[in-house]
Design an enzyme around this catalytic site. Structure first.
Site, PDB file in Angstrom:
ATOM      1  N   THR A 106      41.218  40.507  36.736  1.00  0.00           N
ATOM      2  CA  THR A 106      40.952  41.658  36.394  1.00  0.00           C
ATOM      3  C   THR A 106      42.658  41.202  36.233  1.00  0.00           C
ATOM      4  OG1 THR A 106      40.692  42.399  38.236  1.00  0.00           O
ATOM      5  CG2 THR A 106      39.055  41.408  36.847  1.00  0.00           C
TER       6      THR A 106
ATOM      7  N   GLU B  83      54.859  46.694  44.212  1.00  0.00           N
ATOM      8  CA  GLU B  83      54.528  47.900  43.724  1.00  0.00           C
ATOM      9  C   GLU B  83      53.200  47.931  43.761  1.00  0.00           C
ATOM     10  OE1 GLU B  83      54.419  51.610  43.889  1.00  0.00           O
ATOM     11  OE2 GLU B  83      55.846  51.638  42.922  1.00  0.00           O
TER      12      GLU B  83
ATOM     13  N   VAL C 208      50.584  48.481  47.004  1.00  0.00           N
ATOM     14  CA  VAL C 208      49.763  49.518  47.797  1.00  0.00           C
ATOM     15  C   VAL C 208      49.493  50.819  46.640  1.00  0.00           C
ATOM     16  CG1 VAL C 208      49.982  51.626  49.687  1.00  0.00           C
ATOM     17  CG2 VAL C 208      51.337  49.369  49.774  1.00  0.00           C
TER      18      VAL C 208
ATOM     19  N   GLY D  40      47.177  50.872  43.949  1.00  0.00           N
ATOM     20  CA  GLY D  40      47.346  50.620  42.837  1.00  0.00           C
ATOM     21  C   GLY D  40      48.721  50.726  41.591  1.00  0.00           C
TER      22      GLY D  40
ATOM     23  N   GLY E 247      30.611  47.496  42.091  1.00  0.00           N
ATOM     24  CA  GLY E 247      31.765  46.476  42.056  1.00  0.00           C
ATOM     25  C   GLY E 247      33.251  47.109  42.392  1.00  0.00           C
TER      26      GLY E 247
ATOM     27  N   GLU F  93      33.276  44.668  48.128  1.00  0.00           N
ATOM     28  CA  GLU F  93      33.068  42.655  47.893  1.00  0.00           C
ATOM     29  C   GLU F  93      31.235  43.110  48.616  1.00  0.00           C
ATOM     30  OE1 GLU F  93      34.997  40.702  47.187  1.00  0.00           O
ATOM     31  OE2 GLU F  93      36.411  42.271  46.402  1.00  0.00           O
TER      32      GLU F  93
ATOM     33  N   LYS G  62      48.589  47.810  53.823  1.00  0.00           N
ATOM     34  CA  LYS G  62      49.246  48.939  53.536  1.00  0.00           C
ATOM     35  C   LYS G  62      49.459  50.205  53.408  1.00  0.00           C
ATOM     36  CE  LYS G  62      45.188  48.712  49.447  1.00  0.00           C
ATOM     37  NZ  LYS G  62      44.829  49.313  48.687  1.00  0.00           N
TER      38      LYS G  62
END
Lengths: 427, 427
Positions: B12, B127, B130, B132, B185, B188, B203
């Site tokens: 994705t 970047e 951590v 998103g 979703g 997991e 993170k």
């Protein structure tokens, strides 16, 4: 290699810059490989320079800094658009990089400043001009560049946000909130720049210019302040699930850039609704990143100085590495400004009207005539005899239609008892 | 000059990157003076490459990308620490810049990666590893560098934040919240990395390394997940004015770096307490800037791809300008990690105990014996016959003392009916 700094302005932010360098000069050498030293300080106030321990570097004439061949970076912290403009342009002409906290200058003469910097292959840092210590200009010019930014919304004036927070939390009137802000040093004796929205307008002009890659100037920003916000509006907003904030907004639209500052009703659940007191926040929406927010202290010696010295260190880092400016002016497009009349949004409108039969019906007729669809109307009594308050919330309507409604209701014979209060609603 | 990209991973996020370049290639040329083109794509899944319209660039062997002399930047999006490590190190050895979203890799082999990049004079952007799409690594490496950062607190795992939000807002049990997150979703099939805190630990290791200029690795992070959080704990927290969040925390202390991930009670008025659902936020405190927060979507194709492509554009910008990497590894210090036993904080501890006389007194004696001062205790009945829940909140106490209290109360004869629930409190 020691980078030599010239500081123009020894007020609280200047003092904060000197403190940072005093506390962390060795850290900067170790962490960033950058050594820096303030070699000249200009101020109208030798006592202030003495109090900050830099009287030996003092001059009253900024030309002594501009013309000093030793100085690499000039830090401009005097504010305004006259002497500050001379300092900034003079420093660039003399081949020096510039860091400034001056929002008015950048929102008014930003094109002139950035053009000269490009011509001279120099850097201009102005992170501190918006949002105090909050990193926002760097993120817009670097981290977020893969996005098409669709909107920027900011609570960027700490004074008014403090006042509005006190009004909503503790029921203070506008006048009492202002007096308290002045007593605490958050508001100037002449509070115009804050309460009438001009400070916020300069900041959103700067942010919009970067976010949309197109120059927006102070004069392009439609600006309303908070002088007319009453406790009644606060209460009505609360009942409806909103809080009132002075928002600076910039939207990319198919017609161009819609940019404005005005009191705005925000849903209580919105992340920005919870930004209170002197804190600032900037909410940026991008086509890929979605919604992001940058939050922090919008004013004060520490935060503003942190932003100034962050810029200074970045320029010094580039100089130490021997590299040219990485990013200069980013206004590569030339988008039109959407006139305010073309705005479409939701409106809260409160009328103080004569308490007699037929008024509600007459007003409903005016709304209908101009195609402004009403979502809700609440009637409340008023302390004044024979006067009631009617608070309307509209569905999305055009600013032009709403203005026609206001004009026509204003012309109804013996109906209005006071100026209507108009607050736009952001959902 | 067209910068050539090799993409490893067509999931994705990879798809999001291709979309961004497809939508904005001309914008990037105009705004940034940077032209970029994906010339090779590697995946285990040709169908996925085909679905994304890049089958003509497809290879199953990442060596085809590493060894392609035309490629300038390798984007690693396969995750994990085995093949991904080979891709990243291989690309650097072959003289290519790297952008990765791989938190596990950077938290485990970050030193190796950054050392090799420095040796080769190349850049590594991470970047997206951590938060998103939230800009946080760039701000820490640039905007905030004038500060000594004193703490970093993050809600950096969207899955667990979604679950906790559902538990507090809608009364779901842990099991139901997890099932829902999996159905949507967000989680997991094997939720270990999220619910046991390892994702957040990686993170905060990355953030702490940058914030404190000292390498922190995944194994350095004390980690507890949210499996033991019950609705009863949620309710008790709510009664006391707190919400429970899975926080990743890193503090600079005189003894070194205190870094940990665990469920934490935060006051409802704290800005972080209002970060709900899949949103992330990172709260950074610096000695000059004060408190700042960076908020946004922590996961998803768009946000992660925005961060990846932001890094790619920044590297491409440097290449186009012909300048070397501006910032590489920032771990110039070597601070010790404070062992968890040395922690001092406030604790919420809930015991499920036998409902008989003398138990409360015996427990009070144990708290007193180990010098753990109790601020409040609340007793509630339990659905189980003859069992009550005792919820203690302590004043600041040492982790070591609290552990002794837990051990000794666990040893009291026929008192405990279940494992105690321990949640640290951040005020």
């Amino acid at each position: 290699m020691t980078i030599k700094l010239g500081l123009v302005g020894t007020g609280t932010v200047g003092g904060g810059c000197l403190d940072i360098l005093r506390n962390h000069r060795e850290d900067f050498k170790r962490h960033l490989g950058v050594d820096m030293e303030v070699v000249r300080v200009c101020s109208r106030n030798p006592e202030q320079a003495e109090a900050r321990g830099v009287l030996h570097l003092f001059t009253e004439d900024f030309n002594d800094i501009i013309n000093d061949p030793e100085i690499d970076i000039v830090i401009e912290l005097i504010g305004g658009t006259t002497a500050a403009r001379d300092v900034v342009l003079g420093a660039l002409r003399a081949g020096k990089n510039v860091v400034t906290a001056n929002k008015a200058l950048m929102a008014t003469f930003g094109d002139e400043v950035m053009d000269l910097a490009r011509e001279k292959n120099l850097e201009v840092g102005f992170e501190a001009s918006v949002g105090g210590g909050i990193p926002i200009i760097q993120p817009l010019k670097h981290s977020l560049i893969s996005n098409e930014i669709t909107s920027v919304m900011g609570i960027v004036n700490g004074t008014t946000n403090y006042m509005l927070t006190r009004m909503v939390d503790d029921g203070l009137s506008y006048e009492d909130a202002l007096a308290e802000a002045q007593a605490k040093g958050f508001a100037e004796a002449d509070p115009t720049a804050d309460v009438d929205g001009f400070d916020a307008a300069a900041k959103i002009a700067i942010l919009a210019s970067i976010a949309f890659n197109s120059r927006v100037k102070l004069n392009d920003v439609y600006t309303e302040g908070i002088r007319n916000i009453t406790q009644l509006d606060m209460d009505t907003a609360d009942d409806m699930g909103y809080v009132i904030k002075l928002l600076a907004l910039a939207h990319r639209t198919p017609e161009g850039i819609d940019v404005r500052v005005h009191p705005t009703m925000l849903p209580k659940a919105h992340q920005m609704a919870q930004v209170n007191g002197v804190f600032n926040a900037i909410y940026v929406t991008g086509d890929a990143v979605g919604e992001t927010m940058f939050f922090g202290e919008g004013a004060g010696a520490g935060p503003a100085a942190a932003a100034v010295m962050g810029d200074v260190l970045e320029v010094a880092r580039h100089m130490t590495l021997g590299i040219p400016p990485v990013v200069g002016c980013t206004c590569t497009d030339n988008l039109p400004i959407v006139p305010m009349e073309k705005l479409s949004t939701k409106y809260y409108i409160r009328f103080s009207v004569a308490d007699r039969s037929g008024v509600l019906a007459a007003m409903a007729g005016v709304f209908a005539k101009h195609g402004v669809s009403v979502r809700s109307v609440v009637q409340r009594g008023s302390a004044q005899h024979e006067t009631v308050n009617l608070s309307y919330v509209t569905h999305t309507a055009s600013e032009a239609s709403v203005r026609r409604v206001l004009e026509e209701i204003g012309g109804l014979e013996d109906v209005l008892r006071a100026e209507p209060s108009v607050i736009r609603v952001e959902d």
